[in-house]
Design an enzyme around this catalytic site. Structure first.
Site, PDB file in Angstrom:
ATOM      1  N   HIS A   1     -39.763  18.298 101.239  1.00  0.00           N
ATOM      2  CA  HIS A   1     -40.977  19.091 101.009  1.00  0.00           C
ATOM      3  C   HIS A   1     -41.272  19.100  99.515  1.00  0.00           C
ATOM      4  O   HIS A   1     -40.346  19.140  98.703  1.00  0.00           O
ATOM      5  CB  HIS A   1     -40.771  20.534 101.497  1.00  0.00           C
ATOM      6  CG  HIS A   1     -42.044  21.266 101.692  1.00  0.00           C
ATOM      7  ND1 HIS A   1     -42.714  21.877 100.656  1.00  0.00           N
ATOM      8  CD2 HIS A   1     -42.789  21.460 102.795  1.00  0.00           C
ATOM      9  CE1 HIS A   1     -43.809  22.432 101.122  1.00  0.00           C
ATOM     10  NE2 HIS A   1     -43.897  22.193 102.427  1.00  0.00           N
TER      11      HIS A   1
ATOM     12  N   ASP B   1     -41.907  21.077 110.322  1.00  0.00           N
ATOM     13  CA  ASP B   1     -42.208  20.121 111.411  1.00  0.00           C
ATOM     14  C   ASP B   1     -40.981  19.628 112.152  1.00  0.00           C
ATOM     15  O   ASP B   1     -41.112  18.957 113.175  1.00  0.00           O
ATOM     16  CB  ASP B   1     -42.962  18.920 110.813  1.00  0.00           C
ATOM     17  CG  ASP B   1     -44.311  19.351 110.279  1.00  0.00           C
ATOM     18  OD1 ASP B   1     -44.583  19.142 109.087  1.00  0.00           O
ATOM     19  OD2 ASP B   1     -45.070  19.971 111.054  1.00  0.00           O
TER      20      ASP B   1
HETATM   21  C1  SDX Z   1     -46.026  19.687 105.652  1.00  0.00           C
HETATM   22  O1  SDX Z   1     -47.458  21.098 101.155  1.00  0.00           O
HETATM   23  C2  SDX Z   1     -47.162  21.794 102.157  1.00  0.00           C
HETATM   24  O2  SDX Z   1     -46.933  22.979 102.075  1.00  0.00           O
HETATM   25  C3  SDX Z   1     -47.159  21.076 103.475  1.00  0.00           C
HETATM   26  C4  SDX Z   1     -46.743  21.884 104.693  1.00  0.00           C
HETATM   27  C5  SDX Z   1     -47.763  22.950 105.026  1.00  0.00           C
HETATM   28  O3  SDX Z   1     -47.371  23.933 105.673  1.00  0.00           O
HETATM   29  O4  SDX Z   1     -48.961  22.753 104.708  1.00  0.00           O
HETATM   30  O5  SDX Z   1     -45.492  22.505 104.440  1.00  0.00           O
HETATM   31  C6  SDX Z   1     -46.630  21.012 105.940  1.00  0.00           C
HETATM   32  O6  SDX Z   1     -46.736  18.770 105.374  1.00  0.00           O
HETATM   33  C7  SDX Z   1     -44.514  19.546 105.651  1.00  0.00           C
HETATM   34  C8  SDX Z   1     -44.040  18.121 105.250  1.00  0.00           C
HETATM   35  C9  SDX Z   1     -44.150  17.215 106.472  1.00  0.00           C
HETATM   36  N1  SDX Z   1     -43.892  15.814 106.111  1.00  0.00           N
HETATM   37  C10 SDX Z   1     -42.767  15.185 106.466  1.00  0.00           C
HETATM   38  O7  SDX Z   1     -41.821  15.728 107.042  1.00  0.00           O
HETATM   39  C11 SDX Z   1     -42.746  13.699 106.119  1.00  0.00           C
HETATM   40  C12 SDX Z   1     -41.391  13.335 105.504  1.00  0.00           C
HETATM   41  N2  SDX Z   1     -41.294  13.992 104.187  1.00  0.00           N
HETATM   42  C13 SDX Z   1     -41.666  13.197 103.028  1.00  0.00           C
HETATM   43  O8  SDX Z   1     -42.682  12.264 103.238  1.00  0.00           O
HETATM   44  C14 SDX Z   1     -41.730  14.017 101.738  1.00  0.00           C
HETATM   45  O9  SDX Z   1     -40.609  14.798 101.703  1.00  0.00           O
HETATM   46  C15 SDX Z   1     -42.960  14.883 101.485  1.00  0.00           C
HETATM   47  C16 SDX Z   1     -44.227  14.123 101.577  1.00  0.00           C
HETATM   48  C17 SDX Z   1     -43.004  16.028 102.443  1.00  0.00           C
HETATM   49  C18 SDX Z   1     -42.808  15.443 100.067  1.00  0.00           C
HETATM   50  O10 SDX Z   1     -42.883  14.364  99.237  1.00  0.00           O
HETATM   51  P1  SDX Z   1     -42.855  14.539  97.619  1.00  0.00           P
HETATM   52  O11 SDX Z   1     -42.760  15.953  97.218  1.00  0.00           O
HETATM   53  O12 SDX Z   1     -43.987  13.748  97.070  1.00  0.00           O
HETATM   54  O13 SDX Z   1     -41.506  13.964  97.242  1.00  0.00           O
HETATM   55  P2  SDX Z   1     -41.222  12.432  97.037  1.00  0.00           P
HETATM   56  O14 SDX Z   1     -41.939  11.638  98.099  1.00  0.00           O
HETATM   57  O15 SDX Z   1     -41.491  12.107  95.606  1.00  0.00           O
HETATM   58  O16 SDX Z   1     -39.645  12.359  97.356  1.00  0.00           O
HETATM   59  C19 SDX Z   1     -38.718  12.714  96.357  1.00  0.00           C
HETATM   60  C20 SDX Z   1     -37.539  11.781  96.637  1.00  0.00           C
HETATM   61  C21 SDX Z   1     -37.964  10.321  96.750  1.00  0.00           C
HETATM   62  O17 SDX Z   1     -36.861   9.547  96.359  1.00  0.00           O
HETATM   63  P3  SDX Z   1     -36.867   8.959  94.803  1.00  0.00           P
HETATM   64  O18 SDX Z   1     -38.161   8.141  94.669  1.00  0.00           O
HETATM   65  O19 SDX Z   1     -36.846  10.168  93.901  1.00  0.00           O
HETATM   66  O20 SDX Z   1     -35.617   8.110  94.739  1.00  0.00           O
HETATM   67  O21 SDX Z   1     -36.956  12.126  97.922  1.00  0.00           O
HETATM   68  C22 SDX Z   1     -37.119  11.030  98.809  1.00  0.00           C
HETATM   69  C23 SDX Z   1     -38.173  10.118  98.233  1.00  0.00           C
HETATM   70  O22 SDX Z   1     -37.918   8.765  98.625  1.00  0.00           O
HETATM   71  N3  SDX Z   1     -37.568  11.611 100.097  1.00  0.00           N
HETATM   72  C24 SDX Z   1     -37.104  11.226 101.277  1.00  0.00           C
HETATM   73  C25 SDX Z   1     -37.774  12.061 102.206  1.00  0.00           C
HETATM   74  N4  SDX Z   1     -38.603  12.883 101.555  1.00  0.00           N
HETATM   75  C26 SDX Z   1     -38.470  12.599 100.250  1.00  0.00           C
HETATM   76  N5  SDX Z   1     -36.198  10.285 101.660  1.00  0.00           N
HETATM   77  C27 SDX Z   1     -35.982  10.175 102.980  1.00  0.00           C
HETATM   78  N6  SDX Z   1     -36.580  10.945 103.934  1.00  0.00           N
HETATM   79  C28 SDX Z   1     -37.473  11.887 103.582  1.00  0.00           C
HETATM   80  N7  SDX Z   1     -38.066  12.640 104.523  1.00  0.00           N
END
Ligand code: SDX
Length: 452
Positions: A317, A375
């Site tokens: 998140h 989720d």
């Molecule tokens: C919702 O914003 C909100 O409040 C949203 C929400 C709401 O109520 O409105 O809470 C609802 O959207 C919840 C999130 C649902 N999405 C998912 O579950 C999809 C999987 N999660 C990721 O795509 C990710 O965690 C996000 C999009 C939710 C957050 O992404 P960020 O903050 O942009 O973080 P990032 O993508 O920069 O990740 C940071 C690091 C990265 O690695 P590095 O590049 O630093 O090496 O963590 C890794 C990412 O690769 N990472 C993951 C991961 N999520 C982040 N690696 C594996 N699996 C994951 N799920």
């Protein structure tokens, strides 16, 4: 002037930026809210320095001030108007939370009944909208239908689009909260070829939604109170979440003066993405793809592999670097629902629990502070209740509509509200002269075109 503006006026602190290229220093005012990180007020930065800030994804940017929702991502805290999400989820109900988000206080018994009555009497749709559904293919994704039908509402409700008038503003809020459930239920019925079911005024909001979704002309559908409670709690947990992608979309659309129905349609479109509200659908597809718990280690390794686009859906998140408090309530509710429906050893829940246990012990997830989010468990509840995965994000949108419209209302009523117009860091071509077409050499950009 609000308390926090008064406080900041009398306790002005600043942050000094020093541009060592021209030896200039700039004092940037610091503004303190009632809780959470302070902000650097950079509204004059471009005028003073000729420079923009650069923050793609807005990881360090506060786009507005708001009194609706507070999140502390490090402590895993979520509050609406000061009330903890777990208190609201376990002790309140969805319409009461709607009132709280819209008006800032929990309603008295009298106001609660009046509000319930107002919303109930807005649940029907203009009958013409039924024909709007007929324009979609039966296999259209319900979210595509939601975007279209909600956007079309402004064609039917002209009497509530002049939102400078508080009465019209409130009618638009009430209509959207009431009708979004009816629109969602109709999208489901349309996708399975069943007749639409009209709302019943004697039912509560969540009972009505389940009635419109699952009852048939051929049976006397009785709403299971345990399922209705779980549905109501699901809507509470999705009601609002500060300035997430879809809420920011609603605010940006509303800042141009677009009508509230069009703004909510824009929010629905943004929510649909798998990185946002579409994640609940993606979680179930991921758990089904993993299949047996013996495959979990393989998928954990895929999620950690930078070269593999696979991510653990429902994990991570932008704000929570701790357990999402909503996921905790969802997990408990999933157990309650499966027990009520006598679903033993649900394979998806088994895989989800095992996946969470393994991931939370894995250094990659610990170091990156990746925890289950709202989720991760929600899809297990929805699947058990009988919704197809294509309806999961529709259900998220039904819950979130009150948050979107409350944030829209707050923005409209904010005296400093102005059209949102971010700038950019330009990295394109510098100035160059026009070339006549016969003088242009072939460019590799369309190489693929000539291959055909
Ligand atoms: C919702 O914003 C909100 O409040 C949203 C929400 C709401 O109520 O409105 O809470 C609802 O959207 C919840 C999130 C649902 N999405 C998912 O579950 C999809 C999987 N999660 C990721 O795509 C990710 O965690 C996000 C999009 C939710 C957050 O992404 P960020 O903050 O942009 O973080 P990032 O993508 O920069 O990740 C940071 C690091 C990265 O690695 P590095 O590049 O630093 O090496 O963590 C890794 C990412 O690769 N990472 C993951 C991961 N999520 C982040 N690696 C594996 N699996 C994951 N799920």
């Amino acid at each position: 002037m609000s308390d926090f503006q008064e406080y900041n006026k009398n306790n002005l602190k600043s942050f000094t930026l020093f541009d060592n290229e021209n030896g200039q220093s700039y004092d940037v005012p610091i503004i303190e809210g009632s809780e959470g990180p302070k902000v650097l007020d950079i509204r004059d930065l471009y005028k003073k320095t000729g420079m923009f800030t650069f923050d793609p994804g807005f990881t360090s940017t506060a786009s507005c001030s708001s009194e609706i929702t507070f999140i502390d991502g490090h402590k895993g805290i979520l509050r609406h108007r000061g009330y903890d999400i777990k208190d609201l989820a376990y002790h309140s109900n969805f319409l009461e939370v709607c009132y709280l988000l819209l008006h800032g206080e929990l309603p008295s018994q009298e106001d609660k009944s009046k509000f319930q009555n107002v919303i109930t009497n807005h649940t029907m749709l203009n009958e013409q909208l039924v024909y709007f559904y007929r324009g979609f293919r039966r296999d259209a994704h319900p979210m595509a239908i939601m975007v279209g039908v909600v956007g079309a509402l402004s064609a039917f409700y002209h009497d509530s689009t002049d939102f400078s008038d508080i009465n019209q503003r409130m009618i638009a809020c009430h209509r959207l909260i009431a009708k979004i459930a009816t629109i969602g239920a109709m999208a489901y019925k349309y996708s399975i070829g069943q007749p639409f079911v009209y709302p019943q005024n004697h039912l509560s909001y969540s009972e009505n939604f389940l009635h419109m979704t699952f009852s048939l002309p051929t049976n006397n559908y009785k709403v299971n109170p345990v399922i209705a409670k779980a549905m109501d709690r699901f809507f509470i947990l999705h009601a609002d979440h500060e300035q997430n992608a879809s809420t920011s979309t609603v605010r940006l659309a509303g800042s141009s003066g677009a009508n509230p129905f069009a703004c909510i349609a824009a929010g629905i479109a943004s929510l649909w993405g798998p990185a946002h509200g579409g994640a609940n659908e993606a979680v179930i597809r991921m758990l089904e793809e993993i299949g047996d718990v013996s495959n979990i280690d393989k998928y954990i390794e895929k999620a950690k592999d930078k070269d593999d686009p696979f991510r653990l859906m429902g994990f991570g998140h932008r704000v929570y670097k701790n357990y999402d408090p909503r996921a905790d309530v969802m997990k408990k509710t999933a157990h309650e629902i499966l027990e009520e429906l006598n679903i033993k050893d649900d394979p998806l829940l088994k895989t989800a629990l095992q996946l969470e246990e393994i991931a939370l012990k894995d250094k990659y997830f610990i170091d990156k502070k990746l925890y289950p989010n709202v989720d991760f468990y929600s899809g297990i509840i929805l699947k058990a209740i009988g919704f197809p995965t294509s309806m999961f994000t529709v259900l998220f949108a039904i819950g979130r509509t009150v948050g979107w419209i409350s944030q829209w209302k707050e923005m409209i009523e904010d005296p400093v509200n102005k059209i949102g117009r971010p700038r950019q860091l330009y990295n394109g071509k510098n100035s160059r002269s026009y070339e006549e077409v016969n003088r242009r050499e072939k460019k590799s950009i369309f190489q693929w075109l000539w291959k055909k």
